[in-house]
Structures are given as structure tokens and as C-alpha cells.
Design a protein around this motif. Structure first.
Motif, PDB file in Angstrom:
ATOM      1  N   SER A  89     -13.977   5.756  -1.635  1.00  0.00           N
ATOM      2  CA  SER A  89     -13.804   4.337  -1.968  1.00  0.00           C
ATOM      3  C   SER A  89     -14.576   4.070  -3.246  1.00  0.00           C
ATOM      4  CB  SER A  89     -14.358   3.452  -0.848  1.00  0.00           C
ATOM      5  OG  SER A  89     -13.631   3.691   0.327  1.00  0.00           O
ATOM      6  N   LEU A 130      -3.265   4.516 -11.379  1.00  0.00           N
ATOM      7  CA  LEU A 130      -3.728   4.499  -9.991  1.00  0.00           C
ATOM      8  C   LEU A 130      -2.943   3.455  -9.208  1.00  0.00           C
ATOM      9  CD1 LEU A 130      -7.387   4.829 -11.027  1.00  0.00           C
ATOM     10  CD2 LEU A 130      -6.339   6.346  -9.344  1.00  0.00           C
ATOM     11  N   ASP A 131      -2.673   3.768  -7.950  1.00  0.00           N
ATOM     12  CA  ASP A 131      -1.899   2.853  -7.118  1.00  0.00           C
ATOM     13  C   ASP A 131      -2.836   1.817  -6.502  1.00  0.00           C
ATOM     14  OD1 ASP A 131       0.261   4.476  -7.704  1.00  0.00           O
ATOM     15  OD2 ASP A 131      -0.071   5.730  -5.945  1.00  0.00           O
ATOM     16  N   VAL A 132      -3.271   0.873  -7.321  1.00  0.00           N
ATOM     17  CA  VAL A 132      -4.181  -0.148  -6.799  1.00  0.00           C
ATOM     18  C   VAL A 132      -3.382  -1.412  -6.481  1.00  0.00           C
ATOM     19  CG1 VAL A 132      -6.071   0.783  -8.184  1.00  0.00           C
ATOM     20  CG2 VAL A 132      -4.734  -1.114  -9.074  1.00  0.00           C
ATOM     21  N   ASP A 133      -4.002  -2.314  -5.706  1.00  0.00           N
ATOM     22  CA  ASP A 133      -3.278  -3.547  -5.403  1.00  0.00           C
ATOM     23  C   ASP A 133      -3.378  -4.516  -6.590  1.00  0.00           C
ATOM     24  OD1 ASP A 133      -5.822  -4.639  -5.209  1.00  0.00           O
ATOM     25  OD2 ASP A 133      -5.903  -4.350  -3.048  1.00  0.00           O
ATOM     26  N   ASN A 154      -6.682  -5.774  -8.092  1.00  0.00           N
ATOM     27  CA  ASN A 154      -7.554  -4.819  -8.792  1.00  0.00           C
ATOM     28  C   ASN A 154      -6.873  -4.153  -9.986  1.00  0.00           C
ATOM     29  OD1 ASN A 154     -10.111  -4.675  -7.096  1.00  0.00           O
ATOM     30  ND2 ASN A 154      -8.503  -4.509  -5.552  1.00  0.00           N
ATOM     31  N   ASP A 155      -5.759  -4.682 -10.407  1.00  0.00           N
ATOM     32  CA  ASP A 155      -4.969  -4.007 -11.433  1.00  0.00           C
ATOM     33  C   ASP A 155      -5.447  -4.298 -12.852  1.00  0.00           C
ATOM     34  OD1 ASP A 155      -2.805  -2.250 -12.004  1.00  0.00           O
ATOM     35  OD2 ASP A 155      -1.745  -3.977 -12.827  1.00  0.00           O
ATOM     36  N   TYR A 177     -13.882  -4.143  -9.313  1.00  0.00           N
ATOM     37  CA  TYR A 177     -12.589  -3.481  -9.171  1.00  0.00           C
ATOM     38  C   TYR A 177     -12.746  -2.425  -8.085  1.00  0.00           C
ATOM     39  CZ  TYR A 177     -11.237  -5.778 -13.466  1.00  0.00           C
ATOM     40  OH  TYR A 177     -10.935  -6.728 -14.414  1.00  0.00           O
ATOM     41  N   ARG A 178     -11.876  -2.495  -7.081  1.00  0.00           N
ATOM     42  CA  ARG A 178     -12.014  -1.573  -5.940  1.00  0.00           C
ATOM     43  C   ARG A 178     -10.701  -0.860  -5.698  1.00  0.00           C
ATOM     44  NH1 ARG A 178     -14.878  -6.223  -3.881  1.00  0.00           N
ATOM     45  NH2 ARG A 178     -17.065  -5.673  -3.555  1.00  0.00           N
ATOM     46  N   PHE A 179     -10.802   0.433  -5.397  1.00  0.00           N
ATOM     47  CA  PHE A 179      -9.598   1.169  -5.015  1.00  0.00           C
ATOM     48  C   PHE A 179      -9.991   2.406  -4.232  1.00  0.00           C
ATOM     49  CE2 PHE A 179     -10.987   3.057  -8.967  1.00  0.00           C
ATOM     50  CZ  PHE A 179     -10.727   4.402  -8.820  1.00  0.00           C
ATOM     51  N   LYS A 180      -9.012   2.961  -3.580  1.00  0.00           N
ATOM     52  CA  LYS A 180      -9.209   4.183  -2.804  1.00  0.00           C
ATOM     53  C   LYS A 180      -8.638   5.333  -3.638  1.00  0.00           C
ATOM     54  CE  LYS A 180      -9.687   5.728   1.655  1.00  0.00           C
ATOM     55  NZ  LYS A 180     -10.825   5.451   2.507  1.00  0.00           N
TER      56      LYS A 180
END
Ligand SMILES: [Cu+2]
Length: 394
Positions: free
Chosen positions: A67, A88-91, A94-95, A112-115
Motif C-alpha cells: 500500500s 497505474l490503475d488508481v481510482d 488518486n489520479d 495520493y494512495r494506491f495499491k
């Protein structure tokens, strides 16, 4: 509830997934001195408040399952910025595209957060007036590694290179670094300024120009190399000359089901990323041509040399010896010496004069030398390693 939390924490720690936190500081008061001493104003991503934002910004690393949180602070007087996580496939949130997610104003910050999911090479860059803010320097690489930087997938099997290195291509057109371009209104919706025709004069890889690569080439033993390429410039990068047998194993953050041989020409268009593997048995000159996308005219070229350690015997232990950091400020660590007895060193300047010598342990301290290029000769038994060393200002 407490117990569930404990079990969850235990599971997360056992599964090896980690929380990766990065701090980036957006600044619009940077500067960069080019190799011909031209000084340009830059914007960029710094790691702390004192740092002149480097170009490119710091490379961010994560592993699948991590994470990742980027805490982004903006200390750019008058300019708003974002971080777009390219590829990156972020929502949506967070883009980092202004008006679709959020914009970070002066003296504000945002997360900014992403997995991290798919191993590969990605980019991050500011998406406010992106042609301007990217050219200004607000970009960097983001790499999702497997267990370490050397692992890759080829034809469905996990393999391991001996060395890996990232290369991020970009350019500089000094006319775009004038305040009249950089400091115009920063709201994309009311942006009306006329931009100069883009004609880059400087061609960068990892922010470095040709002389820097010539003076400090990639210097490793022979072996299998994993090269992680990305292009954040406005030109296409044609892969002009790569070692025979080079192939693409990962494209834009996805492993290819079958490796793609690079015997014929290939280009990296703006925003694209590739993992390329090859075996270096001899010295190599990797050659890249920067081409105008409309005319395919060659605008510039960069040669990145791979200079193998020059050693006679294959099983020679000096193969494993490395000097770092290089360039450095005179305190040189020697890796791979493994307590070898009777190791000595000599330092020569470019005129071939012996400047310093001594018995070699795990560190060499250069004394009283001016910044510049030197040759460091290590002798272990009857084996000799010669390495270029750039002494920078302390
Ligand atoms: Cu920006």
C-alpha cells in the motif's frame, strides 16, 4: 474488535505486504545547470525543504501488494500542482488530473494512495498544465519490483538478471524554462498563453547529458542486464543500437506472454515504458536517438556506454569488486573485496600523474584533490582493476 485488528496486522506482516510512505515536495524555484553551463529555472519534486528539486524527481519503489502513500506538499508560490500516477490503475480520487481529482495549492498538501499490483515501470508527473510543468521538471519514475530489482518474467518463467538499471529519457528546451512560459496563469481552464515551438536543445537520460555518461558509464562485470526504460519527453526515443539478443519482457507495466526480440528497430513514444534484457559479454554502446514525432527528424542522440571490468581471467575475484558512490566526494567504498590480502590502490589524474597510493581496505579517502575525473587502480595479487572516478565538490 481488538483481536480482529491484531489478527489482521499479523496476517499483513506475515504476508510480506508493506505500507510504503513517500514524501514529495513540489517546488517551482529549482534550477539546473546544463553541461555547457547554461542555467535554467526548473520546477520539481524534492525530498525535503532544503533540496534543489532534482531532475528527474526521486525514483519511487514498491512491491506487489504494497500500500503506497505519497504525501505531497506544495511550496510553490502561486502555482498549483498534482501528482498523476501514469500507468497505474488508481481510482479517480488518486489520479492527479486536475478537475477530475484534486489540486494541491500553495502551502497545502494531499495524499495520493494506491495499491501496487503489476510489476513494471511507471511514471509520476504533475498534471497541471502538464506540457509546461513536465518540461519544467515535475516528473520521476515509479518502479514496482518483484522480490528485488533483479527479478523479471520471461516467457512465463521467473528469471534473475545480474544487474539492473533504470533509464528515464527527457529533453530540455530552454525557451520553455523562461518565466514568461513557466509563470503564466496556472489554471488550465483559463490558460491562454502562446507556447514557443518546442525544439529541445538538450537530451537527457536520468537527467544526465552525454558527457556525464561518457565520463561515468555503467561499469559492471559481464552478465545479464535488466534495463528499465521510460520516456517522459516530447520526442520518440528510437532504440538505435542495443546488444544483440536484446528483448522486451515487460511493456507499460505488464509482462509480455512471449518476449519480443529487438533485432529490428523499436521506439519508445512519450509516456511508454519497457523492461529490456540482454547479456553483455563485451563493452557496449547503447545508442538512443530523439526523434520529432511529426517529422521523424533526429533532434538529438545519446550514447550510454556499458564498460565491463577489464579482467583477464573469467573466475577472477576482482570481477566482483565495485567502487561506490561514483561520482562521489572522495570517500570511496570498495564492495566485494572480501578481506583480500595484499590489495593496494593508486589514483591517477587524467594526465596520468600518480596522485595518491596506499594499502587498500574497504575504503579509500582521497586527500586534497580538486574536483574532476581520476582513474583508480586497484591491485589484488596480480590482478588489476581500473575504474574512472568523478570527484565532485564536497
Ligand atoms: Cu505542477
Amino acid at each position: 474488535m481488538k483481536f480482529t485488528g491484531f489478527i489482521l496486522a499479523l496476517f499483513l506482516s506475515l504476508s510480506g505486504f508493506a505500507q510504503k510512505n513517500y514524501l514529495l515536495i513540489g517546488r517551482n524555484t529549482g534550477n539546473k545547470t546544463l553541461e555547457d553551463s547554461t542555467k535554467i529555472r526548473t520546477f520539481g519534486f524534492a525530498r525535503n525543504l532544503n533540496e534543489n528539486p532534482p531532475i528527474p524527481g526521486p525514483t519511487l519503489y514498491a512491491k506487489p501488494g504494497d500500500s503506497v502513500t505519497i504525501d505531497f506538499w506544495n511550496v510553490s508560490q502561486g502555482a498549483s500542482h498534482t501528482i498523476h500516477l501514469h500507468g497505474l490503475d488508481v481510482d479517480q480520487q488518486n489520479d492527479g488530473v486536475p478537475h477530475l481529482s484534486f489540486t494541491v495549492l500553495h502551502m497545502e498538501h494531499g495524499y495520493y494512495r494506491f495499491k501496487a499490483v503489476h510489476p513494471g515501470v511507471y511514471l509520476y508527473h504533475c498534471h497541471v498544465l502538464s506540457p509546461i510543468h513536465v518540461q519544467a521538471g515535475m516528473y520521476g519514475m515509479l518502479i514496482i519490483e518483484r522480490n528485488d530489482s533483479l527479478e523479471y518474467m520471461e516467457n512465463g518463467s521467473l528469471k534473475r538478471a545480474d544487474f539492473s538499471f533504470p533509464i528515464l529519457f527527457s529533453e530540455v528546451d530552454t525557451n520553455w524554462h523562461k518565466d514568461s512560459v513557466l509563470m503564466q496563469g496556472h489554471d488550465a481552464m483559463i490558460h491562454t498563453a502562446k507556447l514557443p515551438k518546442y525544439e529541445a536543445q538538450y537530451f537527457l537520460a536520468n537527467g544526465r547529458e552525454q558527457n556525464s555518461w561518457t565520463n561515468s558509464p555503467i561499469h559492471k562485470p559481464k552478465g545479464d542486464y535488466l534495463m528499465r526504460l521510460a520516456n517522459v519527453g516530447n520526442y520518440a526515443i528510437e532504440l538505435d543500437q542495443l546488444p544483440p539478443g536484446s528483448r522486451i519482457v515487460n511493456s507499460d507495466g505488464r509482462d509480455l506472454p512471449t518476449a519480443l526480440s529487438l533485432d529490428s528497430s523499436w521506439s519508445i513514444y512519450p509516456g511508454e515504458r519497457y523492461d529490456i534484457v540482454f547479456t553483455a559479454e563485451t563493452d557496449q554502446n547503447l545508442r538512443f536517438t530523439y526523434r520529432n514525432l511529426n517529422t521523424w527528424k533526429a533532434m538529438g542522440q545519446l550514447i550510454i556506454p556499458i564498460q565491463l571490468f577489464r579482467i583477464g581471467i573469467e573466475s577472477n575475484p576482482i570481477n566482483q569488486v565495485q567502487l561506490f558512490p561514483n561520482p562521489g566526494t572522495g570517500s570511496i567504498q570498495i564492495g566485494g573485496l572480501n578481506g583480500a590480502a595484499d590489495a593496494s590502490y593508486r589514483v591517477y589524474n587524467t594526465a596520468g600523474q600518480l596522485m595518491q597510493e596506499g594499502v587498500c581496505e574497504n575504503e579509500i579517502q582521497l586527500r586534497g584533490l580538486k574536483p574532476g575525473l581520476y582513474f583508480i587502480e586497484l591491485q589484488i595479487g596480480n590482478q588489476v582493476l581500473r575504474e574512472r572516478y568523478s570527484l565532485s565538490q564536497p
